[in-house]
Design a protein around this motif. Structure first.
Motif, PDB file in Angstrom:
ATOM      1  N   ALA A  17       9.824  10.966   0.439  1.00 46.49           N
ATOM      2  CA  ALA A  17       9.437  10.058   1.563  1.00 46.49           C
ATOM      3  C   ALA A  17       8.121   9.811   1.518  1.00 46.49           C
ATOM      4  CB  ALA A  17      10.417   9.787   2.644  1.00 46.49           C
ATOM      5  N   VAL A  18       6.936   8.867   1.367  1.00 46.02           N
ATOM      6  CA  VAL A  18       5.987   8.472   1.852  1.00 46.02           C
ATOM      7  C   VAL A  18       5.993   7.423   2.848  1.00 46.02           C
ATOM      8  CG1 VAL A  18       3.437   7.649   0.652  1.00 46.02           C
ATOM      9  CG2 VAL A  18       5.131   8.924  -1.236  1.00 46.02           C
ATOM     10  N   ASP A  19       5.257   7.645   3.942  1.00 47.68           N
ATOM     11  CA  ASP A  19       4.618   7.877   5.170  1.00 47.68           C
ATOM     12  C   ASP A  19       6.641   7.884   5.949  1.00 47.68           C
ATOM     13  OD1 ASP A  19       2.474   5.334   6.092  1.00 47.68           O
ATOM     14  OD2 ASP A  19       3.054   6.677   7.252  1.00 47.68           O
TER      15      ASP A  19
ATOM     16  N   PHE B 292       8.536   1.672   0.778  1.00 47.83           N
ATOM     17  CA  PHE B 292       8.349   0.974   1.316  1.00 47.83           C
ATOM     18  C   PHE B 292       7.609   1.388   2.923  1.00 47.83           C
ATOM     19  CE2 PHE B 292       9.187  -3.070   0.386  1.00 47.83           C
ATOM     20  CZ  PHE B 292      10.326  -3.422   0.372  1.00 47.83           C
ATOM     21  N   GLY B 293       6.344   1.670   3.382  1.00 47.56           N
ATOM     22  CA  GLY B 293       5.860   2.696   4.254  1.00 47.56           C
ATOM     23  C   GLY B 293       6.149   1.650   6.303  1.00 47.56           C
ATOM     24  N   ILE B 294       4.582   1.974   7.090  1.00 45.95           N
ATOM     25  CA  ILE B 294       4.897   1.113   8.819  1.00 45.95           C
ATOM     26  C   ILE B 294       5.121  -0.353   8.065  1.00 45.95           C
ATOM     27  CG2 ILE B 294       3.784   2.840   9.306  1.00 45.95           C
ATOM     28  CD1 ILE B 294       1.378   1.172   8.893  1.00 45.95           C
TER      29      ILE B 294
ATOM     30  N   ASN C 201       1.212  -1.069   0.187  1.00 47.51           N
ATOM     31  CA  ASN C 201       0.023   0.061  -0.582  1.00 47.51           C
ATOM     32  C   ASN C 201       1.013   0.809   0.172  1.00 47.51           C
ATOM     33  OD1 ASN C 201      -2.337  -1.845  -0.534  1.00 47.51           O
ATOM     34  ND2 ASN C 201      -2.482  -1.218   2.108  1.00 47.51           N
ATOM     35  N   ASN C 202       2.160   1.257   0.189  1.00 50.61           N
ATOM     36  CA  ASN C 202       2.941   2.472   0.207  1.00 50.61           C
ATOM     37  C   ASN C 202       2.897   2.104  -1.275  1.00 50.61           C
ATOM     38  OD1 ASN C 202       6.144   3.908   0.443  1.00 50.61           O
ATOM     39  ND2 ASN C 202       4.314   4.299   1.918  1.00 50.61           N
ATOM     40  N   GLY C 203       3.226   1.761  -1.863  1.00 50.63           N
ATOM     41  CA  GLY C 203       3.345   1.338  -3.992  1.00 50.63           C
ATOM     42  C   GLY C 203       2.076   2.059  -4.104  1.00 50.63           C
TER      43      GLY C 203
HETATM   44  K   LIG Z   1       8.422   5.790   1.769  1.00 50.27           K
END
Ligand SMILES: [K+]
Ligand SMILES: NC(=O)C1=CN([C@@H]2O[C@H](COP(=O)(O)OP(=O)(O)OC[C@H]3O[C@@H](n4cnc5c(N)ncnc54)[C@H](O)[C@@H]3O)[C@@H](O)[C@H]2O)[C@H](O)CC1
Length: 510
Positions: A170-172, A142-144, A74-76
């Motif tokens: 950076a996302v998240d 990648f996120g959480i 989902n980060n993607g």
């Molecule tokens: K990220």
């Protein structure tokens, strides 16, 4: 769309008081949001749009190009939302993904379906686009959900990003940073900006993650604090929200005897530390300040502070006798004192007097081989202020990240513990914790810790509750450092407190 900005190294007031969550806590809050009827894909869309708005706010001149690096989850998915939104704004967007379209599932698959453009493989070659310049890189790998060190092509891409002239958003979470601890798992890109959702994560504020995330935006995606399990025990971002209601401010009815009488145990060999601490305690408002020191040291203390009271006190016995005078309201032992048995005896005498007590410097390392004695103090109004090295010597067996270790030390000692650094953590014995986010690097100068100990002493001496006094001392220390900036030396810090207090008095609480 509510975006809270925290510019790296500057005031954290926009995020002060916010819970600092783990990945698990975030997921629980998201589930509560979905359960209230908000479709999870709408949340992903909101998240993606928040990233775009943050980019527009950070770089008002639109980028010609964007390279979105999308991971398998989902980060993607967020990344594909960002790609579409930027393309709709006229940006020349290129996407490189960790897997082919058909392998995506759930919300991420819906986001991919909305992306009509080409999808390249996520490999170092995909970065060639950056050579053309005027490009922003969106790290949505990648996120959480990061679960292990990055490796393979992802690691190669992250390494290839190092030194890129194009800013990374950076996302998240910067991919490779552990959202719960701030550790780098394998590799991580140095972001210029990180846009996170709901609340800051611990990995955004603890080292080294804090240095990888840089500027932080916290975007509201509809979650409520009440959605967080165990909200009371969740760390908070330190700032005025945590302590301003408890800050002692004089009233017309006050006089020097009503604003506390603080005492600093001074030595003869390193009087500078005591001079800095006593100056800071007075600047933050202690009505009276006594330095208890051997007679031969008295001239050191009177040089530049005629307002100080200097009393004869030889060792623990002398301190004990002095503290029989109930007018003393708080004590500091350890600044500038040697880490020896005499200092340890002075700490124990001060603790036994029942006064609020700050233990710093030699007063801490005097217990290096006897953390269990510290554990016996068991009082919230005893505040330990170690830096990382002193902390490791006091509590050598503690494991985990800085937040976990500081909270555990406070529980064991039954005291309030402040573990200093660029990511200072404050913990009370009741489990309350705060992470400080706005300490400027200028504070890394000799004597800075003595000033902090003095600020906390001065607040304690005026009756401020211990946790709030520690949190406020750390905040005010950072604010003073930021007010001065380059060239700061410890002696400047106490003299900046009046300006910091004036600015605080001009800013009405929300
Ligand atoms: K990220
Ligand atoms: N609907 C929501 O929950 C929202 C989530 N948001 C975004 O989603 C991510 C979290 O997504 P998730 O799919 O759980 O994990 P990631 O995308 O971070 O990771 C993908 C996937 O990768 C695998 N993995 C983990 N570590 C590695 C590794 N080192 N190497 C290879 N593969 C790895 C693992 O299987 C993960 O599941 C969150 O950060 C947000 O960006 C929305 O923003 C809000 C709604």
């Amino acid at each position: 769309m509510k975006l809270r900005w925290h510019r790296h190294g500057r005031s954290a007031e926009e995020i002060a008081g916010l819970p600092v969550v783990t990945a698990t806590e975030m997921r629980a809050a998201e589930q509560a949001l979905f359960a209230r009827g908000t479709p999870s894909f709408d949340v992903m869309s909101t998240a993606g749009r928040a990233v775009v708005v943050a980019i527009q706010q950070r770089w008002p001149t639109p980028f010609k190009r964007a390279l979105v690096l999308a991971g398998p989850g989902n980060n993607g998915g967020d990344g594909f939302i960002v790609a579409r939104e930027l393309a709709n704004l006229g940006c020349d967007v290129h996407v490189a993904a960790a897997q082919s379209r058909d392998l995506y599932s759930g919300d991420a698959a819906r986001a991919v379906a909305l992306w009509g453009g080409h999808i390249a493989r996520l490999e170092p070659g995909a970065l060639a686009k950056l050579d053309e310049g005027d490009c922003v890189v969106v790290d949505a790998i990648f996120g959480i959900g990061l679960a292990r060190p990055v490796e393979g092509q992802v690691k190669a891409v992250i390494h290839a990003l190092h030194g890129s002239p194009c800013p990374i958003v950076a996302v998240d979470v910067p991919s490779g940073i552990d959202a719960d601890t701030g550790e780098v798992l394998g590799a991580a890109p140095r972001a210029a900006l990180t846009v996170t959702f709901g609340w800051p994560k611990r990995g955004h504020l603890l080292l080294p993650g804090k240095e990888w995330a840089r500027d932080l935006v916290v975007a509201d995606i509809g979650c409520h604090d009440a959605d967080l399990p165990g909200l009371g025990a969740i760390p908070r971002v330190n700032g005025t929200a945590l302590w301003r209601n408890d800050l002692p401010l004089p009233s017309a009815a006050d006089h020097k005897y009503t604003r506390g009488h603080a005492l600093v145990a001074g030595g003869a060999t390193m009087p500078g530390a005591t001079r800095l601490a006593s100056r800071a305690a007075r600047r933050i408002g202690a009505g009276m300040l006594t330095v208890a020191a051997p007679r031969e040291a008295h001239p050191f203390y009177l040089i530049d502070q005629p307002g100080l009271i200097v009393r004869e006190a030889a060792g623990a016995a002398g301190l004990k006798t002095l503290l029989e005078d109930r007018r003393f309201t708080a004590t500091l032992v350890g600044s500038g004192l040697p880490a020896d048995s005499d200092t340890r005896a002075m700490v124990e005498a001060a603790a036994a007097s029942g006064r609020a007590l700050v233990i710093d410097g030699g007063g801490l390392t005097a217990f290096a081989d006897a953390g269990d004695v510290l554990a016996g103090f068991g009082r919230a109004d005893i505040i330990l202020t170690p830096h990382e090295g002193e902390f490791a010597r006091l509590f050598p067996s503690l494991k985990g990240d800085k937040l976990v270790r500081t909270r555990e030390a406070a529980r064991i000692a039954g005291c309030t513990v402040v573990v200093k650094g660029a990511d200072t953590v404050i913990a009370g014995p009741d489990g309350r914790t705060a992470i400080n986010a706005d300490a400027p690097a200028w504070l890394a100068t000799a004597g800075s810790g003595d000033v902090l100990a003095g600020l906390i002493l001065g607040l304690l001496g005026q009756g401020m509750p211990a946790f709030e006094a520690a949190a406020a001392g750390v905040s005010l220390h950072g604010m003073a450092g930021a007010a001065f900036g380059p060239g700061l030396i410890a002696e400047d810090l106490p003299e900046l407190i009046p300006e910091v207090l004036r600015l605080l008095s001009e800013v009405d609480p929300e």
